[in-house]
Design a protein around this motif. Structure first.
Motif, short mmCIF file in Angstrom:
data_model
loop_
_atom_site.label_atom_id
_atom_site.label_comp_id
_atom_site.label_asym_id
_atom_site.label_seq_id
_atom_site.Cartn_x
_atom_site.Cartn_y
_atom_site.Cartn_z
N MET A 84 -100.07 5.03 15.94
CA MET A 84 -101.48 5.33 15.74
C MET A 84 -102.27 5.23 17.04
SD MET A 84 -101.71 6.39 12.74
CE MET A 84 -103.47 6.57 12.70
N ILE A 85 -101.83 4.44 17.96
CA ILE A 85 -102.52 4.32 19.24
C ILE A 85 -102.47 5.65 20.01
CG2 ILE A 85 -100.53 3.48 20.57
CD1 ILE A 85 -103.95 1.89 20.88
N THR A 116 -108.36 14.70 17.00
CA THR A 116 -108.53 15.93 16.23
C THR A 116 -107.68 15.95 14.96
OG1 THR A 116 -106.80 17.06 17.50
CG2 THR A 116 -109.08 17.26 18.30
N VAL A 117 -106.80 14.97 14.79
CA VAL A 117 -105.95 14.92 13.60
C VAL A 117 -106.77 14.42 12.42
CG1 VAL A 117 -103.94 13.80 12.54
CG2 VAL A 117 -103.84 14.53 14.93
N ASP A 144 -105.21 12.71 5.45
CA ASP A 144 -105.68 12.83 4.07
C ASP A 144 -105.93 11.44 3.48
OD1 ASP A 144 -103.19 11.82 3.27
OD2 ASP A 144 -102.50 13.70 2.41
N ASN A 145 -106.47 11.42 2.26
CA ASN A 145 -106.85 10.16 1.65
C ASN A 145 -105.67 9.22 1.41
OD1 ASN A 145 -109.48 10.98 1.70
ND2 ASN A 145 -109.65 11.37 -0.48
N ASN A 146 -104.50 9.76 1.09
CA ASN A 146 -103.33 8.89 0.90
C ASN A 146 -102.96 8.15 2.17
OD1 ASN A 146 -102.90 9.50 -1.85
ND2 ASN A 146 -101.84 11.37 -1.31
N ALA A 147 -103.00 8.84 3.31
CA ALA A 147 -102.69 8.19 4.58
C ALA A 147 -103.74 7.13 4.91
CB ALA A 147 -102.61 9.23 5.70
N VAL A 199 -112.65 8.60 12.92
CA VAL A 199 -113.93 8.10 13.40
C VAL A 199 -113.79 6.65 13.82
CG1 VAL A 199 -115.34 9.72 12.08
CG2 VAL A 199 -114.68 7.56 11.05
N GLN A 200 -114.82 6.12 14.46
CA GLN A 200 -114.76 4.81 15.06
C GLN A 200 -114.36 3.69 14.10
OE1 GLN A 200 -115.06 4.75 18.32
NE2 GLN A 200 -114.58 2.60 18.41
#
Length: 150
Positions: A81-82, A87-88, A91-94, A139-140
């Motif tokens: 994830m780092i 821009t990726v 979805d809600n499951n992730a 987002v942040q």
């Protein structure tokens, strides 16, 4: 539990350990809204097999810890994830899987009892007590969760 998961309606998390894995079942009092979808954590069951956390019934989603941080495997992104690009769009499951991984890896010193939080006392209101989250890309607020090092 962390205040964030309590705000999402979670009342308790049942942990069932076996010889091969740890299963998590969630009990809720209310739903929350994620990207315009009503989500109830009680509809999700999670399993940790010693290496990765998955959502039961969604084998193409998993989170593990690699190099001290979250490694996501999902249809939208596979990798640390780092290193994810802003821009990726996940979805809600992730997002739910990452949020739950954050919950179970947060130290107990940072957690509260459901009964001692302001959002946890009393019956929830379907309007005033509903939390809304809109995530476009990363987002942040989500960067804070997924970039934390272990």
């Amino acid at each position: 539990m962390t205040e964030g998961i309590i705000n999402m309606g979670v009342e308790k998390i049942l942990v069932v350990e076996s010889l091969t894995d740890i299963r998590y079942e969630v009990s809720t009092l209310k739903h929350f809204n994620l990207n315009s979808f009503d989500i109830d954590y009680a509809n999700y069951k999670f399993t940790f097999d010693g290496d990765k956390l998955t959502i039961d019934g969604l084998s193409n989603y998993s989170v593990s810890i690699v190099n001290g941080g979250f490694y996501l495997d999902s249809p939208q992104y596979s990798g640390e994830m780092i290193k994810i690009s802003s821009t990726v769009s996940l979805d809600n499951n992730a997002i739910i899987l990452l949020h739950f991984a954050e919950e179970i890896t947060t130290s107990s010193a940072s957690k509260k009892l459901f009964s001692t939080t302001t959002s946890g006392g009393g019956a929830p209101c379907s309007f005033w007590d509903t939390y809304y989250y809109y995530v476009q890309g990363l987002v942040q607020v989500w960067r804070k969760i997924i970039y934390r090092q272990y």
